[in-house]
Enzyme design. Structure first.
Site, PDB file in Angstrom:
ATOM      1  N   ARG A 248       8.028  -3.776  16.596  1.00 27.59           N
ATOM      2  CA  ARG A 248       8.528  -2.423  16.287  1.00 27.59           C
ATOM      3  C   ARG A 248       9.698  -2.116  17.225  1.00 27.59           C
ATOM      4  NH1 ARG A 248       2.648  -1.140  15.783  1.00 27.59           N
ATOM      5  NH2 ARG A 248       2.300  -0.160  13.758  1.00 27.59           N
TER       6      ARG A 248
ATOM      7  N   ARG B 210      -0.763  10.794   7.585  1.00 28.84           N
ATOM      8  CA  ARG B 210      -1.499   9.967   8.544  1.00 28.84           C
ATOM      9  C   ARG B 210      -1.677  10.645   9.905  1.00 28.84           C
ATOM     10  NH1 ARG B 210       2.777   4.949   9.668  1.00 28.84           N
ATOM     11  NH2 ARG B 210       1.908   4.745  11.759  1.00 28.84           N
TER      12      ARG B 210
ATOM     13  N   ASP C  10       1.205   3.241   6.434  1.00 21.71           N
ATOM     14  CA  ASP C  10       1.974   4.108   5.550  1.00 21.71           C
ATOM     15  C   ASP C  10       1.538   3.981   4.098  1.00 21.71           C
ATOM     16  OD1 ASP C  10       3.831   5.710   7.003  1.00 21.71           O
ATOM     17  OD2 ASP C  10       4.783   3.854   7.649  1.00 21.71           O
TER      18      ASP C  10
ATOM     19  N   CYS D  69       0.540  -6.124   8.343  1.00 21.17           N
ATOM     20  CA  CYS D  69       0.710  -5.720   9.743  1.00 21.17           C
ATOM     21  C   CYS D  69       0.237  -4.295   9.989  1.00 21.17           C
ATOM     22  CB  CYS D  69       2.154  -5.894  10.184  1.00 21.17           C
ATOM     23  SG  CYS D  69       3.310  -4.909   9.207  1.00 21.17           S
TER      24      CYS D  69
ATOM     25  N   HIS E 199       2.387   4.724  24.069  1.00 19.37           N
ATOM     26  CA  HIS E 199       2.721   3.341  24.358  1.00 19.37           C
ATOM     27  C   HIS E 199       1.807   2.728  25.408  1.00 19.37           C
ATOM     28  CE1 HIS E 199       5.306   0.320  23.010  1.00 19.37           C
ATOM     29  NE2 HIS E 199       5.306  -0.177  24.235  1.00 19.37           N
TER      30      HIS E 199
ATOM     31  N   GLU F 238       5.072  -0.652   2.094  1.00 21.04           N
ATOM     32  CA  GLU F 238       4.368   0.533   2.592  1.00 21.04           C
ATOM     33  C   GLU F 238       4.582   1.757   1.709  1.00 21.04           C
ATOM     34  OE1 GLU F 238       5.519   0.990   6.703  1.00 21.04           O
ATOM     35  OE2 GLU F 238       7.611   0.605   6.294  1.00 21.04           O
TER      36      GLU F 238
HETATM   37  C1  PEP Z   1       2.510   0.513   8.700  1.00 13.85           C
HETATM   38  O1  PEP Z   1       3.018   1.489   8.140  1.00 13.85           O
HETATM   39  O2  PEP Z   1       1.437   0.005   8.336  1.00 13.85           O
HETATM   40  C2  PEP Z   1       3.169  -0.105   9.856  1.00 13.85           C
HETATM   41  C3  PEP Z   1       2.720  -1.225  10.366  1.00 13.85           C
HETATM   42  O3  PEP Z   1       4.242   0.539  10.376  1.00 13.85           O
HETATM   43  P1  PEP Z   1       4.156   1.765  11.400  1.00 13.85           P
HETATM   44  O4  PEP Z   1       2.712   1.935  11.797  1.00 13.85           O
HETATM   45  O5  PEP Z   1       5.046   1.414  12.528  1.00 13.85           O
HETATM   46  O6  PEP Z   1       4.667   2.880  10.554  1.00 13.85           O
HETATM   47 MG    MG Z   2       5.008   2.063   8.576  1.00 14.92          MG
END
Ligand code: PEP
Ligand code: MG
Length: 578
Positions: free
Chosen positions: A300, A469, A459, A506, A193, A435
């Protein structure tokens, strides 16, 4: 003496030159958690002596404050003093020392945090403010126990590079960008963070220095190269020259970006794209605005849940969501419901150990099983929607049935609020993240029912390409320019367009400068990213021609390999942007 180079993770770009200030937070000062049986008695006496010194310190301060600032301000200090007489508070600290062999410092921290969290979760503003008071009492006790006045980050009033073993998010948000030129951390990774905050603040940072951190001393002159994860201690003149030049180039670039930050992202032929920020805490909303965010494309909310020892109450959630809504005013704020599981743990939920956590009990799947959790969050968001322009977004939706179930719950809560005469925005939009490939493939069907889509490439890439990932070993296979990923994105964009619904992105791809012309060409309405990237992406959009981008997208979508896609985009960037 020659220069010394140590390396870590370059987590926030930019170069800083300056003197090091080593900062020890209380968390880091807690050197020992437990003591031996033999030390117990002396430890509890040490605690008692510290308490008595604070009582007399507070009494003096109360008398002085009454004279200078009046009884109201003195009342705050009286309240702090009364904590020390409270039979629930001080004896509990003592008990940890006597019965569980805690060191005095560790006992103070544990009990103070426990009480502070109880206060923070209470309904009345007055009681919530007591959380700060009890932390202050804890601070005073620790000062007495350690004999060191803890240095407050807000006291920094000269230009320095801050070096700390670890910084908490709340410490990081206190940093004044005017004086803190850079951040160095012994621990911390790219997605920590603190890393996200440093990038939002635009402060160059190198974290994860490990043992190399020990090479740093207070007052050392250093170069911090956040782009390359490098720290150069006592640099030689030649190195200094080289870096001064780099800084000059960077400053010129930043100056240009500063002018762009306040402008809207409009292509040369007049097409507007909303450039928004991803945030994890309410404090980041201010930072996002300063970096030119035209909205929050992804809030988030899991960080709020992860920072607590137990489930945050509806009130606690409402307070945070309302704060973001108010800070952003008319600008849209997309709040994502809890996305836990996968790599994000929540100890108090007792999630099962799974063989494939990313394919398991995660995000909306948890919400639909533990409905109370989802309902409380939706109610908190709905109530906060009366204070700004909020939208709700659901993570990891993979079928229409899932969406319909949540939609039903959402409508029920709206009815309840209406019946209770509690205000909320009745037109609040409910959208989904794309996603999971199944959702992308079904986008035309989803587009009939949802209010908007936001593509989460982080995702989507892992599920489309079957590449974890988080797994370094297969990281080379993880690429958002894979033609299969691009086809999924196109399907979503086309489905949204046909149904006249709004589509944004996003995931990390939204902040990748190489992807911008392609995403504009595919017709995305919004790109949401780490705030520090907004200026750069706006700058690119302003150089583009949307119709030309559309042609580019058509050509790129025909290419069969990732490499060809990258080459094509690089060529386009060189010709049109650089
Ligand atoms: C994503 O999966 O692209 C996303 C924005 O969510 P997170 O990175 O929080 O899984
Ligand atoms: Mg995600």
């Amino acid at each position: 003496m020659g220069e010394k180079r140590v390396t870590g993770l370059g987590i926030s770009e930019g170069i800083a030159l300056g003197k090091v200030l080593i900062y020890k937070s209380f968390a880091a000062q807690k050197t020992r958690k437990f003591i031996t049986e033999l030390e117990v008695k002396a430890e509890s006496e040490r605690l008692k002596a510290a308490k008595e010194r604070i009582i007399s310190e507070l009494e003096e301060l109360i008398a002085k404050t009454e004279k200078t600032l009046g009884t109201e301000k003195a009342g705050i200090l009286k309240g702090q003093k009364s904590f020390l007489d409270d039979p629930a508070f001080y004896p509990e600290i003592e008990k940890l020392i006597l019965e569980r062999n805690y060191s005095a410092e560790a006992a103070v921290q544990e009990v103070v945090e426990k009480f502070a969290e109880i206060f923070a979760g209470m309904d009345s503003d007055y009681m919530r403010e007591r959380a700060q008071d009890i932390r202050d009492v804890g601070r005073r006790l620790l000062v007495q126990l350690t004999g060191e006045k803890p240095f407050q980050l807000t006291e920094i009033n000269e230009e320095i590079i801050l070096a700390a073993e670890d910084l908490t998010p709340s410490e990081t948000v206190q940093l004044n960008k005017k004086f803190v030129l850079g951040i160095i951390g012994k621990i911390g990774g790219k997605t920590s963070h603190t890393a996200i905050l440093a990038r939002s603040l635009g402060i160059p940072a190198v974290l994860g220095l490990g043992e190399g951190f020990l090479e740093l001393k207070d007052g050392d002159y250093i170069i911090l190269d956040g782009s390359n994860g490098l720290v150069i201690i006592n640099p030689e003149e030649k190195t200094l020259e080289e870096y001064r030049e780099k800084v000059a180039i960077e400053q010129e670039r930043n100056q240009n970006l500063k002018e762009i930050i306040i402008l809207p992202a409009i292509t040369r032929d007049g097409k507007r794209v909303e450039v928004a920020a991803n945030i994890g805490t309410p404090e980041e909303a201010d930072l996002a605005l300063n970096q030119g965010a035209e909205g929050i494309g992804l809030y988030r909310t899991e960080f709020l849940f992860m920072s607590k020892k137990e489930m945050p109450s509806e009130e606690e959630q409402f307070k945070d969501y309302r704060q973001v809504a108010e800070v952003m005013g008319d600008k849209p704020v997309i709040i994502r419901t809890l996305d836990i599981g996968g790599d994000k743990e929540l100890p108090y939920l007792n999630l099962p150990q799974e063989r494939n956590p990313f394919l398991g009990y995660r995000a909306i799947r948890i919400g639909l099983e533990q409905k109370e959790l989802l309902k409380i969050q939706l109610r908190a968001i709905l109530r906060a929607s009366a204070y700004g322009n909020l939208k709700v977004m659901l993570p990891m939706i993979s079928s229409l049935e899932e969406f319909r179930k949540v939609k039903m719950i959402f409508e029920e809560i709206k009815d309840e609020l209406k019946a209770l005469d509690i205000s909320f925005n009745p037109k609040i939009e409910l959208g989904i993240m794309i996603e999971v490939p199944s959702a992308a493939l079904l986008a035309p069907a989803f587009a009939q029912e949802v209010d908007f889509f936001s593509i989460g490439t982080n995702d989507l890439v892992q599920y489309c390409l079957a590449v974890d990932r988080m797994n370094e070993k297969v990281a080379f296979l993880y690429d958002h320019f894979h033609p299969a990923v691009l086809r999924l994105i196109k399907m979503v964009a086309d489905a949204a367009k046909a149904a006249e619904k709004w589509v944004g992105m996003c995931g990390g791809m939204a902040g990748d400068p190489l992807a911008t012309p392609l995403l504009v060409g595919l017709g995305l309405k919004e790109l949401s990213m780490e705030a520090g990237k907004i200026g750069k992406i706006k700058q690119i959009i302003r150089k583009l021609d949307a119709r030309d981008c559309q042609k580019l997208a058509e050509e790129v979508l025909k290419l069969p390999t990732t490499q060809e896609v990258r080459e094509k985009l690089l060529e386009y960037s060189k010709a049109n942007i650089l």
